[in-house]
Design an enzyme around this catalytic site. Structure first.
Site, PDB file in Angstrom:
ATOM      1  N   GLU A  60       0.832  -1.069  -0.026  1.00 40.22           N
ATOM      2  CA  GLU A  60      -0.070   0.053  -0.030  1.00 40.22           C
ATOM      3  C   GLU A  60       0.946   1.317  -0.028  1.00 40.22           C
ATOM      4  O   GLU A  60       1.572   1.515   0.966  1.00 40.22           O
ATOM      5  CB  GLU A  60      -0.842  -0.037   1.355  1.00 40.22           C
ATOM      6  CG  GLU A  60      -1.921  -0.904   1.407  1.00 40.22           C
ATOM      7  CD  GLU A  60      -2.984  -0.779   0.548  1.00 40.22           C
ATOM      8  OE1 GLU A  60      -3.181   0.206  -0.290  1.00 40.22           O
ATOM      9  OE2 GLU A  60      -4.165  -1.628   0.777  1.00 40.22           O
TER      10      GLU A  60
ATOM     11  N   CYS B  52      -2.284   9.375   2.320  1.00 37.96           N
ATOM     12  CA  CYS B  52      -2.072   8.902   0.950  1.00 37.96           C
ATOM     13  C   CYS B  52      -3.138   9.161   0.457  1.00 37.96           C
ATOM     14  O   CYS B  52      -3.035   9.108  -1.135  1.00 37.96           O
ATOM     15  CB  CYS B  52      -1.844   7.194   1.271  1.00 37.96           C
ATOM     16  SG  CYS B  52      -3.373   6.244   1.987  1.00 37.96           S
TER      17      CYS B  52
HETATM   18  P1  NAD Z   1       8.119   5.038   4.906  1.00 41.13           P
HETATM   19  O1  NAD Z   1       8.216   4.372   3.442  1.00 41.13           O
HETATM   20  O2  NAD Z   1       9.413   5.726   5.019  1.00 41.13           O
HETATM   21  O3  NAD Z   1       8.214   3.976   5.977  1.00 41.13           O
HETATM   22  C1  NAD Z   1       7.240   2.976   6.192  1.00 41.13           C
HETATM   23  C2  NAD Z   1       7.697   1.558   7.119  1.00 41.13           C
HETATM   24  O4  NAD Z   1       8.640   1.122   6.402  1.00 41.13           O
HETATM   25  C3  NAD Z   1       8.191   2.348   8.497  1.00 41.13           C
HETATM   26  O5  NAD Z   1       7.918   1.411   9.361  1.00 41.13           O
HETATM   27  C4  NAD Z   1      10.052   2.168   8.165  1.00 41.13           C
HETATM   28  O6  NAD Z   1      10.729   2.141   9.330  1.00 41.13           O
HETATM   29  C5  NAD Z   1      10.034   0.909   7.383  1.00 41.13           C
HETATM   30  N1  NAD Z   1      10.874   0.670   6.528  1.00 41.13           N
HETATM   31  C6  NAD Z   1      11.841   1.788   6.030  1.00 41.13           C
HETATM   32  N2  NAD Z   1      12.856   1.109   5.002  1.00 41.13           N
HETATM   33  C7  NAD Z   1      12.212  -0.192   5.294  1.00 41.13           C
HETATM   34  C8  NAD Z   1      13.114  -1.304   4.419  1.00 41.13           C
HETATM   35  N3  NAD Z   1      13.977  -1.178   3.803  1.00 41.13           N
HETATM   36  N4  NAD Z   1      12.624  -2.676   4.686  1.00 41.13           N
HETATM   37  C9  NAD Z   1      11.542  -2.858   5.361  1.00 41.13           C
HETATM   38  N5  NAD Z   1      10.908  -1.525   6.056  1.00 41.13           N
HETATM   39  C10 NAD Z   1      11.354  -0.345   5.839  1.00 41.13           C
HETATM   40  O7  NAD Z   1       6.885   5.537   4.850  1.00 41.13           O
HETATM   41  P2  NAD Z   1       6.178   6.616   5.734  1.00 41.13           P
HETATM   42  O8  NAD Z   1       6.939   7.974   5.746  1.00 41.13           O
HETATM   43  O9  NAD Z   1       6.164   6.180   7.343  1.00 41.13           O
HETATM   44  O10 NAD Z   1       4.834   7.006   5.280  1.00 41.13           O
HETATM   45  C11 NAD Z   1       4.214   7.755   4.548  1.00 41.13           C
HETATM   46  C12 NAD Z   1       4.059   6.894   3.238  1.00 41.13           C
HETATM   47  O11 NAD Z   1       3.197   5.879   3.460  1.00 41.13           O
HETATM   48  C13 NAD Z   1       3.488   8.055   2.199  1.00 41.13           C
HETATM   49  O12 NAD Z   1       4.214   7.616   0.932  1.00 41.13           O
HETATM   50  C14 NAD Z   1       1.966   7.419   2.172  1.00 41.13           C
HETATM   51  O13 NAD Z   1       1.334   7.722   0.970  1.00 41.13           O
HETATM   52  C15 NAD Z   1       2.119   6.104   2.169  1.00 41.13           C
HETATM   53  N6  NAD Z   1       0.973   5.531   2.891  1.00 41.13           N
HETATM   54  C16 NAD Z   1       0.105   4.849   2.249  1.00 41.13           C
HETATM   55  C17 NAD Z   1      -1.133   4.243   2.466  1.00 41.13           C
HETATM   56  C18 NAD Z   1      -1.940   3.359   1.866  1.00 41.13           C
HETATM   57  O14 NAD Z   1      -2.947   2.859   2.350  1.00 41.13           O
HETATM   58  N7  NAD Z   1      -1.638   3.280   0.352  1.00 41.13           N
HETATM   59  C19 NAD Z   1      -1.472   4.555   4.023  1.00 41.13           C
HETATM   60  C20 NAD Z   1      -0.652   5.527   4.852  1.00 41.13           C
HETATM   61  C21 NAD Z   1       0.563   5.899   4.188  1.00 41.13           C
END
Ligand code: NAD
Length: 529
Positions: free
Chosen positions: A247, A281
């Site tokens: 997502e 998002c």
């Molecule tokens: P992010 O990608 O920075 O982090 C998300 C998660 O991934 C965190 O827990 C982080 O620690 C982890 N992570 C980071 N690197 C990783 C790796 N290499 N392997 C595994 N896990 C890793 O995102 P964010 O800043 O926390 O959230 C914002 C983003 O999330 C925006 O792009 C938003 O659109 C998206 N989002 C999407 C939805 C949806 O349902 N489509 C919902 C909410 C947020």
């Protein structure tokens, strides 16, 4: 330091994850980071718990969700206050978007999971296969790794955690490092609800821990986060063939057609662009309005944006709180600067408000933007509403579909039929007619997109099916009768097979009927192996 949701460990950990208040920059609490080396043991505990859990009756598993909901309800104000303190959203939004939706998910799946897990009859259309009874079973997957973002720190992970448990899985949750206290709260609620040891484990850490969790070999990864991280997750899961739900980001378009109720549409645009300070998002990130009504509509958007109160999210009168971190604000400011340098005009807002706190940015309405600007191509994830006047519906649809993302969209019109007609042409996983964003809170509505918005679905029956393994089970109703297609091939069988094809597929009915008797011979042929 405000609250401690986990006991301080006897031995000081090598690393901590800080819970910071984005409104002030103050560190409010901290949590021991889970060492990557601990993940093997965590996975072993999860596997042990899952085997025992999956053997329990579905209704008993659903009772855990019910108790979880009851505990969250009892602690609803504390939970909302924590979301506000840690993620910076106003209290009303914390209550609606995180607590209410999570409660709804708990009670929805606790009631619906038994029905969703009931074996499903698979009737066979082919007359030659009528003597076989097909059933679809939905079985647990095993251990799900749930890696989540910070922006809806309860609603996003709980929207998957709860149905995953009902389906008979164990879950290891890796909350975002920006919201460790919300992660710890989920662990507490699961324990209070009576989750068996090891069934729900929350690990605290940064991206490296998320990567280590995948390397520890879960049976599925449900990831919500940015496109860049989502691609890394997909790569990490590719070689061990771990299935994923991704997502990712969005760049949702809102289409305001000339027959729309402009008062309502402009209120929705302002809310859809600035709720959670634009860090959703599903935020409205591109707004296309038909030129005939563009001027009054834009004026309404500007006036309503000017009325918004920017400030401390804990104050009930605040409409818009801070962004999550100063560096996130910097990223949005860079997009705005680039757009202005290329000819865009900021109509209101656009200024950082460091007088209020380290990460405040004024809600911004901007126009004269063009498709090649980063502001229009990349996810902004901040309080910016770009409004673009377009000639007509056709241009609006074309512009909306010109994106790498396809999460959601909305259409505003006085005619529901017209709204659905336009929805059919939009490249989006969900389209709302005359509303924005709120489908995320509808348990029955699948959530997800394609392209850079990822793949798979969360929420609803479709999301539930991501948390089970489908098993097709076929029971032969005539076990004493050998099958026509088994060995013992000869000329007679070849001819009967030809007649069977004619019976099933010949274009003329009289031809089919004539072949039927001859093909029936296949059923009692002799000389089978
Ligand atoms: P992010 O990608 O920075 O982090 C998300 C998660 O991934 C965190 O827990 C982080 O620690 C982890 N992570 C980071 N690197 C990783 C790796 N290499 N392997 C595994 N896990 C890793 O995102 P964010 O800043 O926390 O959230 C914002 C983003 O999330 C925006 O792009 C938003 O659109 C998206 N989002 C999407 C939805 C949806 O349902 N489509 C919902 C909410 C947020």
């Amino acid at each position: 330091m405000v609250e401690t949701l986990t006991a301080e460990p006897a031995v000081a950990p090598a690393d901590w994850v800080d819970s910071v208040n984005p409104a002030t920059g103050e560190v409010c609490s901290r949590f021991p980071a889970t060492p990557a080396e601990a993940l093997t043991q965590i996975m072993t505990r999860a596997r042990r718990a899952q085997t025992e859990w999956a053997a329990r009756p579905v209704r008993e598993r659903c009772r855990l969700l019910q108790h979880f909901g009851e505990r969250l309800y009892a602690r609803r104000d504390e939970a909302a206050a924590l979301v506000t303190r840690e993620a910076g959203k106003p209290r009303v939004e914390a209550l609606f978007a995180d607590v209410l939706t999570s409660l709804d998910a708990a009670f929805y799946y606790s009631q619906q999971a038994p029905r969703m897990l009931r074996p499903e009859a698979v009737p066979h259309h082919n007359p030659a296969l009528k003597a076989k009874r097909g059933r679809l079973w939905r079985e647990p997957i095993g251990v799900i790794a749930l890696i989540s973002p910070w922006n809806y720190p309860l609603a996003v992970p709980l929207g998957t955690l709860l149905p995953a448990l009902a389906a008979g899985n164990a879950v290891v949750v890796k909350p975002s490092e920006l919201v460790p206290a919300c992660g710890a709260l989920m662990a507490e609620l699961a324990k209070e609800a009576g989750a068996p040891d090891g069934l729900v484990q929350v690990v605290q850490g940064r991206g490296a821990l998320g990567a280590a969790l995948i390397a520890a070999g879960p049976d599925k990864v449900v990831f919500t986060g940015s496109v860049a991280t989502g691609k890394r997750v997909a790569e990490a899961c590719a070689s061990p063939l771990i299935p994923t739900v991704l997502e990712l980001g969005g760049k949702d378009a809102m289409l305001v057609l000339s027959d729309a109720a402009l008062e309502r549409a402009s209120s929705a645009a302002v809310w859809g662009g600035f709720t959670n300070c634009g860090q959703a998002c599903r935020s409205v990130e591109r707004l296309y309005v038909e030129r005939a009504v563009a001027r009054p509509f834009l004026e309404m958007c500007i006036q309503k944006t000017k009325q918004l109160r920017l400030g401390d999210p804990a104050d009930p009168a605040t409409d818009v709180g801070p962004m999550i971190r100063p560096e996130h604000r910097e990223r949005v400011l860079r997009q705005l600067e680039d757009a202005v340098a290329r000819g865009a005009r900021i109509l209101t807002g656009g200024r950082p408000r460091s007088d209020l706190g380290p990460a405040y940015l004024e809600p911004t309405v901007i126009t004269d933007v063009t498709p090649e600007m980063s502001l229009m191509r990349d996810e902004t994830f901040g309080p910016v509403l770009p409004v673009i006047a377009v000639e007509d519906e056709e241009h609006a649809v074309r512009a909306a579909n010109d994106s790498r993302f396809s999460l959601g969209a909305s259409v505003w019109t006085g005619s529901a039929a017209r709204g659905r007609r336009v929805a059919a042409r939009l490249a989006a996983g969900s389209v709302m007619v005359n509303d924005v964003v709120s489908y995320f809170g509808i348990c029955e509505a699948p959530h997800g997109g394609w392209g850079e918005s990822g793949w798979g679905r969360t929420h609803s029956r479709a999301g539930f099916d991501e948390l089970v393994r489908l098993k097709y089970v076929d029971t032969d109703a005539l076990p004493g009768v050998p099958k026509a297609w088994w060995y013992g091939y000869n000329q007679g069988l070849l001819e009967s097979a030809g007649h069977m094809l004619e019976t099933l597929f010949a274009p003329r009915w009289d031809h089919r009927v004539r072949s039927a008797a001859r093909s029936a011979r296949v059923l009692w042929r002799r000389g089978r192996v």
